[in-house]
Design a protein around this motif. Sequence first.
Motif, PDB file in Angstrom:
ATOM      1  N   SER A  24       0.841  -1.169  -0.192  1.00  0.00           N
ATOM      2  CA  SER A  24       0.039   0.055  -0.039  1.00  0.00           C
ATOM      3  C   SER A  24       0.685   1.149   0.078  1.00  0.00           C
ATOM      4  O   SER A  24       1.948   1.338   0.264  1.00  0.00           O
ATOM      5  CB  SER A  24      -0.892  -0.168   1.308  1.00  0.00           C
ATOM      6  N   ASN A  25       0.187   2.459  -0.129  1.00  0.00           N
ATOM      7  CA  ASN A  25       0.945   3.577  -0.456  1.00  0.00           C
ATOM      8  C   ASN A  25       1.545   3.804   1.111  1.00  0.00           C
ATOM      9  O   ASN A  25       2.555   4.803   0.957  1.00  0.00           O
ATOM     10  CB  ASN A  25      -0.156   4.884  -0.729  1.00  0.00           C
ATOM     11  N   GLU A  26       0.947   3.697   1.907  1.00  0.00           N
ATOM     12  CA  GLU A  26       1.795   3.613   3.097  1.00  0.00           C
ATOM     13  C   GLU A  26       2.818   3.018   3.483  1.00  0.00           C
ATOM     14  O   GLU A  26       3.838   3.377   4.213  1.00  0.00           O
ATOM     15  CB  GLU A  26       0.492   3.520   4.321  1.00  0.00           C
ATOM     16  N   ALA A  27       2.654   1.643   3.308  1.00  0.00           N
ATOM     17  CA  ALA A  27       3.727   0.859   3.525  1.00  0.00           C
ATOM     18  C   ALA A  27       4.906   0.924   2.402  1.00  0.00           C
ATOM     19  O   ALA A  27       6.011   0.890   3.006  1.00  0.00           O
ATOM     20  CB  ALA A  27       3.190  -0.693   3.365  1.00  0.00           C
ATOM     21  N   LEU A  28       4.614   1.029   1.484  1.00  0.00           N
ATOM     22  CA  LEU A  28       5.596   1.460   0.342  1.00  0.00           C
ATOM     23  C   LEU A  28       5.344   2.765  -0.368  1.00  0.00           C
ATOM     24  O   LEU A  28       4.837   2.648  -1.627  1.00  0.00           O
ATOM     25  CB  LEU A  28       5.563   0.263  -0.654  1.00  0.00           C
ATOM     26  N   ALA A  37      12.487 -10.889  -3.943  1.00  0.00           N
ATOM     27  CA  ALA A  37      12.402  -9.965  -4.730  1.00  0.00           C
ATOM     28  C   ALA A  37      12.721  -8.416  -3.878  1.00  0.00           C
ATOM     29  O   ALA A  37      12.475  -8.544  -2.810  1.00  0.00           O
ATOM     30  CB  ALA A  37      11.247  -9.754  -5.533  1.00  0.00           C
ATOM     31  N   ARG A  38      13.208  -7.599  -4.889  1.00  0.00           N
ATOM     32  CA  ARG A  38      13.425  -6.300  -4.158  1.00  0.00           C
ATOM     33  C   ARG A  38      12.454  -5.178  -4.980  1.00  0.00           C
ATOM     34  O   ARG A  38      12.392  -5.358  -6.094  1.00  0.00           O
ATOM     35  CB  ARG A  38      14.773  -5.699  -4.497  1.00  0.00           C
ATOM     36  N   ILE A  39      11.647  -4.506  -4.280  1.00  0.00           N
ATOM     37  CA  ILE A  39      10.905  -3.668  -5.037  1.00  0.00           C
ATOM     38  C   ILE A  39      11.273  -2.223  -4.562  1.00  0.00           C
ATOM     39  O   ILE A  39      11.548  -1.795  -3.252  1.00  0.00           O
ATOM     40  CB  ILE A  39       9.192  -3.742  -4.433  1.00  0.00           C
ATOM     41  N   PHE A  40      11.623  -1.368  -5.637  1.00  0.00           N
ATOM     42  CA  PHE A  40      11.795   0.059  -5.326  1.00  0.00           C
ATOM     43  C   PHE A  40      10.642   0.880  -6.081  1.00  0.00           C
ATOM     44  O   PHE A  40      10.473   0.647  -7.273  1.00  0.00           O
ATOM     45  CB  PHE A  40      13.010   0.177  -6.110  1.00  0.00           C
ATOM     46  N   ARG A  41      10.027   1.750  -5.090  1.00  0.00           N
ATOM     47  CA  ARG A  41       9.155   2.492  -5.846  1.00  0.00           C
ATOM     48  C   ARG A  41       9.633   3.874  -6.351  1.00  0.00           C
ATOM     49  O   ARG A  41       9.849   4.897  -5.754  1.00  0.00           O
ATOM     50  CB  ARG A  41       8.052   2.868  -4.845  1.00  0.00           C
TER      51      ARG A  41
END
Lengths: 998, 89
Positions: free
Chosen positions: A785-789, A804-808
């Motif tokens: 979510s926008n708050e968590a990520l 996996a690595r997620i970069f926003r």
Amino acid sequence: MSQNFRLENGGLINRNKKLSFKFNGKKYFGYEGDTLASALIANGVHLVGRSFKYHRPRGFFGAGVDEPYAMVQLYRNNETEPNVKATEQELFEGLEAKSVNCWPSVNFDIGAINNFLKIFLPAGFYYKTFMWPKSFWYRVYEPFIRKAAGLGVVSTKHDKERYEHKYEYCDLLIAGSGPSGLASAYAAAKNGARVILAEDKPRFGGSLLTSDVNIGNQSGDDWANSIISELKQMPNVVVKNRSQVFGYYDHNMLVMSEKVSDHLPKTKKYHPKQRLWYIRAKEVLISSGSIERPLVFGNNDTPGVMLSSAAKEYLKVYGVLVGKNPLVFTNNDSGYETAIEFKKNGINPIILDSRVNPKSEIIDEAINLGIKIQFSYVVIAAQGYKKVRSADIAKISDDKKKLGAIENIKCDCICVSGFWTPTIHLASQSGNKTKFKEEIDAFVPGKSKQNETTLGAANGVFTLEETLQSSFIAGQDLSKKITNNDNKISLPNVVEKKSSQHDKFWCVPMPEGKNYKRFLDFQNDVAVSDIEIALKEGYRSIEHVKRYTTLGMATDQGKTSNLNGLQLVSDIENKVIPAVGHTTFRPPYTPISIGAIVGREVGKHSKPTRKSPMHSWHKNNNAVFVDAGVWLRPRYYKQGKETLFEASKREAKNVRTNVGVCDVTTLGKIDIKGPDAAEFLNRVYTNAWLKLPVGKARYGVMLREDGIVMDDGTTTRISENHYHMTTTTAQAANVLSHLEYYLQLVWPELNVNVVSTTEQWAGAAIAGPKSRKLLEKLFPYNDVSNEALPFMGYMEADLFGVKARIFRISFSGELAYEVNVKSDNGNFMWEKIIELGQEFELQPYGTEALSTLRIEMGHVAGSELDGRTISYDTSLEGLISKKKDFIGKRSLNREAFTSSDRQKIVGVVPLDKKTSIPEGSHLVKDAKAPLPNKKLGHISASCWSVEYDNPFSLAILKDGKNMIGEKLFVMSPLKNKVIPVEIVSSHYVDPKGERVRS
Amino acid sequence: MLHIKCPHCGMRSQNEFSYGGDASVKRPELNKEITDEEWDNFVYNRKSLRGKHLELWQHLSGCRQWIKVERDTATHEIFNTYKAEEEIS
Ligand SMILES: [Zn+2]
């Protein structure tokens, strides 16, 4: 045609194998082991071409690499090659060759009119005439020169042959397999040294093949054969024929060209045509021998005039007579050896010897054989146009100044010998300052510069016994230094005839009332009179005389002309030769084909091709690829009959409305670890990095020390002392070197390690308003979510069991994420994204859509960060920290960087909202202003805005900050376009950046 | 092609290295007030010597270490090579 000039027997050719070939369309026969030259001479063909400037008839002058005339256009296996020396080209079945330099034919040549107008073509003619008027060069002079003069014709077809490069190391490289090469190779090999012995001809043995000597009760060529067979059996020896060591470079690096297949009708499967060897040798032995010098007299370029050593070689190696009524003109004993060979084969030669009354064993032998010898006699001029028919000869006074009455004698060839010139090219290339040796009137190598030792004739030693002795010793001593073995080779018994002193005479004076052309440089048509003119006009330095007259500048590099040219200059200038000096020898010693130089680095092999782990998926899904540096990236995914423009528009539009996925594996990735990593980043980037929390990414810009932007990208804090840096695809390698430079040399006290991880991670950018929804499906176990990520957030997540690595982060300006997994899992990730993206109308997008998205967002890339722009220019000045120092900061207060009308990035929209703007176009105020029209800026990147459905470009524009709203013109002389445009903000879409945070 | 002795890896061909310029240039310390002239000398001004020259090379296709090479710019003779941190007398 029968081979009228072939002897009944003799020679080293294989008479059991008859070969047919064609020259200028006519069919002839020769034998295996012939060169094209020997086969033509055997058939009585002496007219092979026309000279470069005067188009005078040209025949054969030598028998090998020194040949200045006989260059032909060769046809082999549906390919053609220009400027092949007939004296080097081995005969093969079906060979075809044609003359060059003649139009329309070798027998009737329009350019030969130059010969009769030669008064118009003196030294410097081209410089003087074709200089003016300037505009004539393209229209008149160049086409004229090309048509009338050019050498062969280069094939415009793709060369399907294979050329290889090979790297080799050895203890001793020995260039040349004559007596000195064989003796030194043998001695060194016996000491266990790793030896490479190279011979440019097909046969080993050099002068031993043609000289009448005896070594250890064997003839010269038998001895050569026995040594070669023994060397070939030794595991520490590489013996190569058809291999020319042509260049001596720094640190004992030599380059050798091996003609693997040129002697065959067709290159064998899996074989290269030629192979270039880069050889790093501990010691180099130069045993390249010597080349006979011509004597200079009138019309000495007439076909049939040739070196006496060549005539002997044709006789002894090929069993071919260069003439049946030969005249030998010599100033030393070598001419006698040739005459004796003629005589032994039933031909009656006449010897003209310029010397007064020389005495030696060889001369006695010639006298005993009944050969007619005339001492104090010279050839004044050759007579005959396309072939020698007679010679004007005369007695010459002892001081060589006065000529007696001219007599004419019949002959069909004139074999000349003006003594010998050591082949010092390799030594000279090594940096050896050569010295003039008075006794032989030639240069020999001086003190060794690199690890080179010159032996035998190349070193000015012309007796066999001395050559063998010094070469055995050199081979022994040099190899002993390397292997510590000390096998002594005892000198075999050598029988050779003793020679007498040569005559210091090389140019026949011009008889009164005559005006013959006396040539020095046969390939470039430089005559004695040309040198005289150059000196009269004030040229003094031999380097200038050379360039003005083109003496020694032809493809044979003056192998036969250099010394005679020097003699002439020194005579006229009344200087000794060493004071005149000689020109520098440069590699290559002999022309090398471009194919050999390029090797396998052609087409796709010219650089490595890197593919992402998802490459096959792209390929299977109609991706059209583009080269991005060394990477192959999908440019767009073609649907049906779509064009690039249509496809990229569709893909970009889909990102803006739904969601897209793009392979971003190629982005440079650098892993940074260590307790001082934050401090290091703080020094590398212009913005602040000390307070970046773990689990957050930040965009950064790095400068060079001169203040110019080097690269940009995001760096993420993975854990306390661990960062993941991304760079642009193009700059990845440079950035790594840059970081290593500062860590190793400037701030070694920082405890930081950097390593490239570009290939370790596969990357997918998921972009578009529906990207979070897709992410939720992809990572059901993680809160995305926008708050968590949030924007610029980072998390480690579980992609169905794959880490996996997620970069926003977002390059497209949309809500976007970049997912990285280990390369091996790249395809799994990609297929999952495609599969689960279906319900959100996901489409893959290529680099073209990627560009469109970033351009209309005003995000800079390589076309703006072009090595000429600073942060201000690209509107990245907001990222410059005022509080801390960083690489390049001190340069930013340079006057030009702070001027108020400094260039800046802007957006450009055509007024008609239709015309596409070519990248690289200039921006000007007035389209009709006279040239040069003042350029205000340039278009750095163009796209079709999918947001507004009209063309949009980015530009770097002078005073861009104050130009928003101005109307200017885009001019592209290349595309012949003038487009009225309006300047707008570079942030064309979503200027407040709301979407990325949504 | 030069033959360079990497102090970490041994003799290697020049094509494994990249050139890094004058090794005697020292970067001014961070946060230190310096004159324009000092900065220009660091960024731009180089002597372009003929003769003995101490220079940087990076063993790019090898150990990736930056090394110092003492080379004659006219003859290409290499007198010595050093590790980055090595003191040169
Ligand atoms: Zn190394």
